[in-house]
Design a protein around this motif. Structure first.
Motif, PDB file in Angstrom:
ATOM      1  N   MET A   1     -27.955  28.665 -27.139  1.00 42.29           N
ATOM      2  CA  MET A   1     -26.917  28.697 -28.169  1.00 42.29           C
ATOM      3  C   MET A   1     -27.107  27.478 -29.069  1.00 42.29           C
ATOM      4  O   MET A   1     -27.197  26.345 -28.599  1.00 42.29           O
ATOM      5  CB  MET A   1     -25.544  28.671 -27.532  1.00 42.29           C
ATOM      6  CG  MET A   1     -24.426  28.935 -28.505  1.00 42.29           C
ATOM      7  SD  MET A   1     -22.852  29.042 -27.641  1.00 42.29           S
ATOM      8  CE  MET A   1     -23.174  30.430 -26.546  1.00 42.29           C
ATOM      9  N   VAL A   2     -27.189  27.727 -30.357  1.00 42.11           N
ATOM     10  CA  VAL A   2     -27.502  26.671 -31.323  1.00 42.11           C
ATOM     11  C   VAL A   2     -26.218  26.101 -31.898  1.00 42.11           C
ATOM     12  O   VAL A   2     -25.332  26.855 -32.314  1.00 42.11           O
ATOM     13  CB  VAL A   2     -28.398  27.210 -32.465  1.00 42.11           C
ATOM     14  CG1 VAL A   2     -28.701  26.083 -33.447  1.00 42.11           C
ATOM     15  CG2 VAL A   2     -29.689  27.782 -31.894  1.00 42.11           C
ATOM     16  N   VAL A   3     -26.129  24.768 -31.943  1.00 38.59           N
ATOM     17  CA  VAL A   3     -25.001  24.096 -32.576  1.00 38.59           C
ATOM     18  C   VAL A   3     -25.377  23.813 -34.031  1.00 38.59           C
ATOM     19  O   VAL A   3     -26.382  23.155 -34.285  1.00 38.59           O
ATOM     20  CB  VAL A   3     -24.665  22.782 -31.854  1.00 38.59           C
ATOM     21  CG1 VAL A   3     -23.518  22.062 -32.575  1.00 38.59           C
ATOM     22  CG2 VAL A   3     -24.314  23.052 -30.411  1.00 38.59           C
ATOM     23  N   PRO A   4     -24.622  24.330 -34.991  1.00 40.18           N
ATOM     24  CA  PRO A   4     -24.976  24.150 -36.406  1.00 40.18           C
ATOM     25  C   PRO A   4     -25.008  22.667 -36.802  1.00 40.18           C
ATOM     26  O   PRO A   4     -24.171  21.868 -36.368  1.00 40.18           O
ATOM     27  CB  PRO A   4     -23.859  24.878 -37.153  1.00 40.18           C
ATOM     28  CG  PRO A   4     -23.288  25.822 -36.151  1.00 40.18           C
ATOM     29  CD  PRO A   4     -23.431  25.164 -34.833  1.00 40.18           C
ATOM     30  N   ARG A   5     -25.996  22.336 -37.653  1.00 38.23           N
ATOM     31  CA  ARG A   5     -26.096  20.969 -38.179  1.00 38.23           C
ATOM     32  C   ARG A   5     -25.278  20.854 -39.465  1.00 38.23           C
ATOM     33  O   ARG A   5     -25.339  21.723 -40.333  1.00 38.23           O
ATOM     34  CB  ARG A   5     -27.556  20.615 -38.456  1.00 38.23           C
ATOM     35  CG  ARG A   5     -28.402  20.441 -37.203  1.00 38.23           C
ATOM     36  CD  ARG A   5     -29.738  19.803 -37.549  1.00 38.23           C
ATOM     37  NE  ARG A   5     -29.520  18.495 -38.184  1.00 38.23           N
ATOM     38  CZ  ARG A   5     -30.447  17.877 -38.914  1.00 38.23           C
ATOM     39  NH1 ARG A   5     -31.623  18.463 -39.129  1.00 38.23           N
ATOM     40  NH2 ARG A   5     -30.182  16.694 -39.449  1.00 38.23           N
ATOM     41  N   VAL A   6     -24.522  19.755 -39.557  1.00 35.96           N
ATOM     42  CA  VAL A   6     -23.659  19.512 -40.717  1.00 35.96           C
ATOM     43  C   VAL A   6     -23.833  18.069 -41.173  1.00 35.96           C
ATOM     44  O   VAL A   6     -23.912  17.150 -40.347  1.00 35.96           O
ATOM     45  CB  VAL A   6     -22.174  19.770 -40.374  1.00 35.96           C
ATOM     46  CG1 VAL A   6     -21.274  19.443 -41.581  1.00 35.96           C
ATOM     47  CG2 VAL A   6     -21.967  21.207 -39.934  1.00 35.96           C
TER      48      VAL A   6
END
Length: 770
Positions: A1-6
């Motif tokens: 599961m990928v955590v979005p980059r912000v």
């Protein structure tokens, strides 16, 4: 599961809050725009810019638009506007007080971590502005409560399921369909645009629409924010308002350079015409509780400009309340007093100074925006007027105080009380420009104020000035209280001694124990704060000089008394001393006892003279505490029977009681008794009793009396009609009487002798031991 980059760009004071809001993400939060731009790279899903960090948010958003797959979000509280944000190809998110922007931000950003099918449900529900989500078929799938309210529905369910074609005005349907399709297909935000919707009743709704890509059940969708309060009309009015405010601020700069009140009022009325498009306006000041026109529009007829009370009409209502009043229907207002065919009015107070008013023939001519702009313009005018009047008052104060300084220096050279008062009144006329001026001197015996110095103009207007008694005049009230009295409406003032006086205003200033300075004017409301302040300074300076002159007079009197003492010692003591010395020498040579008796007589005379002189020297503190004294007891203590037993004392009964210093009263009576014996050949009858008709007592004898031609001199120091007298006994009697506040008069007794009457004596109750 990928955590979005912000990547987030925020001000220092909001950086920590943004870090907390972005905890679920792989977030980089910086406070420098250049660092934010350098951090952008493929794989960054979103950029969040806090508009409070400054204008460089646009730079960061531009960099995000150039980064593939990156969307931009801008947090704003209304500045920049959503229009400006969407024009920069970013999504505006409100960060106001009524919204938890951290939660809204968390919902607005992509959330691939937990695989949610609808990333925007929470975002739309929490938003205070209308937000809806449209799928690829043009069907509204999500809508918040604000959206339902915008269209006139009770719940979101009433609008969810409707199509764009059903909610958008026919003129904008095709354009809106294509616009949303591009957002969905190209996954890019669309710039904001004016959009006309249709509510449940078919009424048009002008809005500003901003759309951005979204995900709905895993499928591409479009999220649209609708801003009805930022309609094209509102934005146009806002732009015009900003232009007017900028123009008003330019006028404010001009008003700061104005040097007269008229100049300020004229420029303000011109600005109302040129900037606010008010054709019929006027500025009134308030004087004597009435409005006075300072400047009016050329288009406003003079017949419509009236001198009315400051509590009358719509202008008076605004002035008294200190609040702007907008009247849409003048003819229906109970407060209106129209001076022309006007149906609308906008009235703006200018503090205590005055008020501004604009009128129009048509009803409902002025709205809230007009009132706000008028208040801004008028506030600048009021500041300028206060500045000019303060500068004028300051110049007037400087002039008056400079003149007073010169007058005080001249007054300080005065040597008599009258000269001081004359110069004080002259200073009032010459430096304070008060031609109706005078000085009233206090008469303690009569308890009144008597004219001492009055200007020629004062005598001409007021006439002969009568004494002003205690309890019957404003001047005596001021003298008693020691506080200045300012009476700008004498006709309405209680306590005016002469209700028919030609004066309308009076300024009365106390001069300590001496009296008052009084200034008058035939006009009402003559004396302002400057007059009162400078007048008080003049009165204080005058009182100081009067005290100095009185002190110098007392010092001179004391010096004279010492001179008299020295003269008595040098002359009167030398004579009996020489006589005694001569007879003493004779007695030694001849043994004659008669010579020794003459020596003894001279020594006795010297002893009496010394006692009298010492008493005279103590006159500065002649009387101590006063207590109830039975007059008969004091007389008996003062009566000394001579060796031959001659002389008779007649006293009153014990009911005659006076307030006095008992020791000094006994001394006074003793001198009178000795005086009677000296002039009556020893065998004399002396009567002491109360005066029959006034408060006081008398001492009378049956001796030879004093001729009327000599009665005026008997109280002089050193004067005596007897060779054996010192000439100081009656002088001491007068001194003791004056020290008590009594007046002593010498007349003839019923038996032809001397009668001394004492008036002004305070009666008292018998002492407790009597």
């Amino acid at each position: 599961m990928v955590v979005p980059r912000v990547v987030a760009f925020a001000s220092d004071d909001r950086r920590d809050a943004l870090v907390d809001a972005l905890t679920p993400y792989d977030a980089t939060v910086v406070s420098d725009a250049a660092t934010a731009c350098d951090t952008l790279e493929p794989g960054v899903r979103a950029v969040v810019c806090d508009a409070a960090a400054g204008e460089e948010w646009e730079r960061v958003v531009a960099a995000a638009n150039e980064t593939p797959g990156t969307t931009a979000v801008v947090l704003t509280d209304g500045d920049p506007t959503p229009d400006a944000v969407t024009a920069a190809n970013a999504t505006p998110v409100y960060a106001g007080d009524d919204w938890d922007w951290t939660s809204a931000l968390a919902a607005a950003l992509p959330n691939e971590r937990d695989g949610a099918s609808d990333d925007y449900t929470r975002f739309t529900e929490q938003a205070p502005v209308p937000i809806l989500v449209v799928d690829g078929n043009g069907v509204i799938r999500r809508a918040n409560a604000a959206t339902a309210s915008l269209f006139g529905f009770d719940t979101q369910a009433d609008i969810v399921g409707a199509t764009v074609a059903e909610t958008v005005h026919p003129n904008d349907r095709e354009q809106t369909r294509k616009r949303l399709q591009r957002v969905i297909d190209e996954r890019a935000a669309a710039s904001s645009t004016d959009l006309t919707l249709v509510d449940r009743d078919g009424e048009s709704i002008r809005t500003l629409a901003a759309s951005a890509p979204a995900t709905l059940d895993g499928e591409p969708a479009a999220r649209t924010i609708l801003l009805p309060d930022e309609s094209a009309e509102t934005r146009r009015e806002l732009a015009e308002s900003r232009e007017k405010i900028a123009a008003i601020h330019e006028v404010a700069v001009e008003l700061e350079a104005a040097t007269t009140v008229t100049e300020v009022c004229e420029r303000t009325v011109q600005a109302a015409e040129d900037i606010l498009e008010f054709d019929l306006s006027v500025i009134d000041s308030v004087r004597d509780d009435h409005f006075e026109v300072e400047y009016a529009s050329d288009n406003l007829p003079e017949d419509n400009l009236t001198h009315m009370p400051s509590d009358a009409g719509l202008l008076g209502t605004a002035y008294q309340a200190g609040e702007t009043v907008v009247t849409d229907h003048v003819s229906e207002s109970p407060d209106a007093d129209p001076q022309g065919p006007y149906e609308s009015a906008l009235s703006v107070p200018m503090g205590d100074w005055g008020a501004f008013q604009v009128v129009a023939v048509e009803p409902e001519a002025f709205d809230e925006s007009d009132a706000e702009l008028a208040e801004i313009l008028v506030s600048h005018a009021h500041v300028a007027v206060e500045r000019i009047e303060q500068q004028r008052d300051l110049r007037e104060r400087e002039r008056a105080f400079s003149a007073l300084h010169d007058a005080t220096r001249e007054m300080a050279n005065a040597t008599t009380e009258r000269e001081v008062l004359e110069r004080a009144v002259a200073a009032a006329v010459e430096t304070l420009e008060m031609p109706l001026a005078g000085a009233l001197r206090h008469d303690p015996d009569a308890r009144c104020l008597r004219p001492a110095v009055v200007t020629d103009r004062g005598e001409e207007v007021v006439g002969e000035h009568p004494p002003l008694a205690d309890g019957e005049s404003l001047a005596y009230d001021v003298f008693t209280s020691g506080d200045p009295g300012v009476y700008n409406d004498l006709a309405a003032t209680d306590g005016c001694a002469n209700p028919d006086t030609p004066l309308e205003s009076e300024l009365i200033l106390p001069l300590g124990e001496f009296g008052v300075l009084i200034f008058g004017s035939p006009d009402p409301n003559t004396f302002d704060e400057v007059d009162v302040t400078t007048g008080r300074v003049l009165a204080a300076n005058t009182t100081t000089v009067l005290d100095r002159v009185a002190h110098e007079r007392e010092v001179a009197a004391e010096r004279e008394r010492l001179d008299e003492f020295a003269s008595i010692v040098a002359h009167d003591l030398r004579n009996p001393l020489n006589t005694a010395s001569g007879f003493l020498e004779l007695a030694r040579e001849t043994g004659d006892s008669d010579a020794l008796e003459r020596v003894e007589h001279s020594l006795e005379r010297m002893d009496r003279l010394i006692e009298d002189v010492l008493t005279l020297a103590r006159q500065g503190t002649l009387v101590g505490d006063e207590t109830p004294v039975v007059l008969a007891d004091a007389a008996r203590d003062a009566w000394t029977v001579p060796p031959d037993g001659s002389g008779t004392l007649v006293t009153p009964d014990d009911s005659v009681v006076v307030s006095a210093d008992r020791e000094r009263l006994v001394e006074l009576l003793g001198n009178l008794f000795e005086n009677a014996r000296t002039h009556g050949d020893g065998d004399v009858t002396v009567t002491v009793d109360a005066l029959p008709e006034v408060s006081g007592f008398f001492v009378a004898d049956d001796g030879p009396g004093v001729p009327a031609s000599k009665r005026g001199r008997v109280f002089e120091h050193g004067y005596s009609t007897s060779e054996s007298g010192t000439g100081f006994g009656l002088s001491i009697v007068e001194s003791i009487a004056e020290a008590h506040g009594w007046r002593v008069d010498l007349t003839e007794s019923e038996d032809g002798g001397a009668r001394f009457e004492f008036r002004g004596v305070t009666p008292a109750e018998p002492p407790a031991e009597a």
